[in-house]
Design a protein around this motif. Structure first.
Motif, short mmCIF file in Angstrom:
data_model
loop_
_atom_site.label_atom_id
_atom_site.label_comp_id
_atom_site.label_asym_id
_atom_site.label_seq_id
_atom_site.Cartn_x
_atom_site.Cartn_y
_atom_site.Cartn_z
N LEU A 1 18.93 23.22 -49.65
CA LEU A 1 20.35 23.13 -49.32
C LEU A 1 20.72 21.67 -49.16
O LEU A 1 20.10 20.95 -48.37
CB LEU A 1 20.64 23.89 -48.03
N ALA A 2 21.72 21.22 -49.90
CA ALA A 2 22.20 19.84 -49.78
C ALA A 2 23.48 19.80 -48.94
O ALA A 2 24.35 20.65 -49.10
CB ALA A 2 22.47 19.25 -51.16
N ILE A 3 23.55 18.82 -48.06
CA ILE A 3 24.75 18.55 -47.28
C ILE A 3 25.31 17.24 -47.77
O ILE A 3 24.65 16.19 -47.67
CB ILE A 3 24.44 18.46 -45.77
N VAL A 4 26.50 17.28 -48.36
CA VAL A 4 27.07 16.07 -48.97
C VAL A 4 28.41 15.75 -48.34
O VAL A 4 29.07 16.59 -47.72
CB VAL A 4 27.23 16.24 -50.50
N GLY A 5 28.83 14.51 -48.52
CA GLY A 5 30.08 14.03 -47.98
C GLY A 5 30.00 12.52 -47.79
O GLY A 5 28.91 11.93 -47.83
N GLU A 6 31.14 11.90 -47.56
CA GLU A 6 31.17 10.45 -47.39
C GLU A 6 30.59 10.07 -46.03
O GLU A 6 30.34 10.92 -45.17
CB GLU A 6 32.61 9.94 -47.51
N SER A 7 30.37 8.78 -45.81
CA SER A 7 29.87 8.29 -44.53
C SER A 7 30.83 8.68 -43.42
O SER A 7 32.05 8.58 -43.57
CB SER A 7 29.71 6.77 -44.57
N GLY A 8 30.28 9.13 -42.30
CA GLY A 8 31.11 9.54 -41.16
C GLY A 8 31.59 10.97 -41.22
O GLY A 8 32.37 11.39 -40.36
N SER A 9 31.13 11.75 -42.20
CA SER A 9 31.59 13.13 -42.34
C SER A 9 30.86 14.09 -41.41
O SER A 9 31.25 15.26 -41.30
CB SER A 9 31.44 13.60 -43.79
N GLY A 10 29.80 13.63 -40.75
CA GLY A 10 29.07 14.48 -39.82
C GLY A 10 27.75 15.00 -40.36
O GLY A 10 27.07 15.78 -39.69
N LYS A 11 27.34 14.55 -41.55
CA LYS A 11 26.14 15.07 -42.19
C LYS A 11 24.88 14.85 -41.35
O LYS A 11 24.12 15.78 -41.09
CB LYS A 11 25.94 14.42 -43.57
N THR A 12 24.66 13.60 -40.97
CA THR A 12 23.42 13.28 -40.26
C THR A 12 23.40 13.88 -38.86
O THR A 12 22.35 14.34 -38.39
CB THR A 12 23.23 11.76 -40.19
N THR A 13 24.55 13.92 -38.19
CA THR A 13 24.62 14.55 -36.87
C THR A 13 24.28 16.03 -36.98
O THR A 13 23.53 16.57 -36.15
CB THR A 13 26.02 14.38 -36.26
N LEU A 14 24.79 16.69 -38.01
CA LEU A 14 24.46 18.10 -38.24
C LEU A 14 22.97 18.26 -38.50
O LEU A 14 22.33 19.17 -37.95
CB LEU A 14 25.27 18.63 -39.42
N LEU A 15 22.39 17.38 -39.31
CA LEU A 15 20.96 17.47 -39.61
C LEU A 15 20.13 17.36 -38.32
O LEU A 15 19.14 18.07 -38.16
CB LEU A 15 20.57 16.37 -40.59
N LYS A 16 20.53 16.48 -37.43
CA LYS A 16 19.79 16.32 -36.17
C LYS A 16 19.85 17.60 -35.34
O LYS A 16 18.85 17.97 -34.71
CB LYS A 16 20.36 15.14 -35.38
N SER A 17 20.98 18.27 -35.33
CA SER A 17 21.08 19.52 -34.57
C SER A 17 20.28 20.64 -35.23
O SER A 17 19.63 21.43 -34.55
CB SER A 17 22.54 19.95 -34.42
N LEU A 18 20.31 20.70 -36.56
CA LEU A 18 19.54 21.73 -37.27
C LEU A 18 18.04 21.56 -37.04
O LEU A 18 17.30 22.55 -36.99
CB LEU A 18 19.84 21.67 -38.76
N SER A 19 17.60 20.32 -36.89
CA SER A 19 16.16 20.04 -36.78
C SER A 19 15.68 19.96 -35.34
O SER A 19 14.54 19.56 -35.09
CB SER A 19 15.83 18.74 -37.51
N GLY A 20 16.53 20.35 -34.39
CA GLY A 20 16.09 20.44 -33.00
C GLY A 20 16.10 19.14 -32.24
O GLY A 20 15.54 19.05 -31.14
N ARG A 21 16.74 18.10 -32.78
CA ARG A 21 16.70 16.78 -32.14
C ARG A 21 17.97 16.43 -31.37
O ARG A 21 18.00 15.44 -30.65
CB ARG A 21 16.44 15.70 -33.19
N LEU A 22 19.03 17.24 -31.53
CA LEU A 22 20.30 16.95 -30.86
C LEU A 22 20.96 18.26 -30.48
O LEU A 22 21.42 19.01 -31.35
CB LEU A 22 21.23 16.14 -31.79
N ALA A 23 21.02 18.54 -29.19
CA ALA A 23 21.59 19.80 -28.73
C ALA A 23 23.08 19.84 -29.02
O ALA A 23 23.81 18.90 -28.71
CB ALA A 23 21.36 19.97 -27.23
N PRO A 24 23.57 20.93 -29.63
CA PRO A 24 25.01 21.06 -29.90
C PRO A 24 25.77 21.38 -28.63
O PRO A 24 25.19 21.82 -27.62
CB PRO A 24 25.07 22.22 -30.89
N GLN A 25 27.07 21.19 -28.69
CA GLN A 25 27.91 21.55 -27.55
C GLN A 25 28.15 23.05 -27.50
O GLN A 25 28.19 23.64 -26.42
CB GLN A 25 29.25 20.80 -27.64
N THR A 26 28.32 23.66 -28.67
CA THR A 26 28.50 25.11 -28.75
C THR A 26 27.73 25.64 -29.96
O THR A 26 27.37 24.90 -30.87
CB THR A 26 29.98 25.49 -28.90
N GLY A 27 27.51 26.94 -29.94
CA GLY A 27 26.86 27.60 -31.07
C GLY A 27 25.36 27.65 -30.93
O GLY A 27 24.78 27.21 -29.93
#
Length: 278
Positions: free
Chosen positions: A55-81
């Motif tokens: 699965l590829a997550i694409v978008g311009e810089s600042g779109s939230g891609k890397t922050t999402l990746l950190k949450s998916l991989s257990g390194r950054l707890a989300p606020q909800t969900g």
């Protein structure tokens, strides 16, 4: 090879029809959100990833891609969900509803994380073989001879001369460092690998060689992969499915060829047209 894996390898619409019929998602999010400033982060992301799928997550810089990746991989707890991971059949673990120790164990045993900057994922003062060996020791390996032999095997697998086993990563080129980081992550045969711009900052020729390596390893090992990239050519080469993000929102998703050849959302159309005009 399973029917699903076969369909994924051909990157055809048959893959979508087989998901629900054949497999339980390996990774699943529900209403996942992490906003750390207005327009920064991601919001209300629902996604599923299946065994053997990229699965590829694409978008311009600042779109939230890397922050999402950190949450998916257990390194950054989300606020909800929630983020659910099926480590074993019918045994889903919610990454942020288990203890820190349990989450670290689950990540250590099941995940690989390939950083954009390879030295973020390597130990600079440990030899190439030692970097691979440390990863094996994290999951219980103790026999020195076996560890060294596996390190040699994986150096060869990622196209690093075996004579470099005792050299330090800082003596390697950027492309070699990235290949070493990949070997360190894959030596334990993780179920799921997260990659953050793995070809970023590399020369075009080095990128092409690394992409061929990644594609071959993913296919051979039947890895599930989530890859963040701003390069649509990388997404087309590696990914079965794609999600497009803009300002923290998923604006389009689907099979990679469909999204890139027939984009529906104006932002995706802009991304694709900007690539075609280069």
């Amino acid at each position: 090879m399973t029917k699903l894996a076969s369909a994924l390898n051909t990157n055809t619409p048959q893959a979508a029809a087989l998901y629900a019929e054949q497999e339980t998602p390996l990774l699943k999010t529900t209403n996942l959100s992490m906003l750390y400033a207005p327009g920064k982060g991601f919001e209300a992301v629902d996604l599923e990833l299946f065994p053997g799928e990229v699965l590829a997550i694409v978008g311009e810089s600042g779109s939230g891609k890397t922050t999402l990746l950190k949450s998916l991989s257990g390194r950054l707890a989300p606020q909800t969900g929630s983020v659910g991971f099926n480590a074993e059949a019918n045994s889903e673990a919610s990454l942020y509803q288990i203890s820190e120790a349990e989450r670290r164990r689950l990540i250590r045993e099941n995940f690989g994380i390939v950083h954009q900057h390879p030295m973020d994922g390597l130990r600079p003062r440990v030899s190439a073989g030692g970097n691979i060996g440390e990863r094996l020791m994290e999951v219980g390996a103790r026999n020195y001879s076996d560890i060294r032999q596996q390190a040699l095997t994986w150096l060869k697998a990622v196209e690093i001369d075996e004579s470099r086993i005792d050299d330090m990563p800082l003596t390697f080129s950027g492309g070699m460092q990235q290949r070493l980081q990949i070997a360190r992550n894959l030596v334990t045969h993780p179920k799921l690998v997260f990659m953050d711009e793995p070809t970023g900052g590399l020369d075009v020729s080095v990128q092409a060689r690394l992409l061929d390596l990644i594609r071959n390893l993913v296919t051979e090992l039947q890895l599930a992969v989530v890859i963040v990239t701003h390069d649509l050519a990388v997404a087309r080469l590696l990914a079965h499915r794609i999600i497009v993000m803009k300002q923290g929102q998923v604006v389009e998703s689907g099979l990679t060829d469909r999204v890139l050849d027939d984009p529906r959302h104006p932002y995706t159309q802009l991304l694709v047209s900007s690539v075609l005009q280069q």
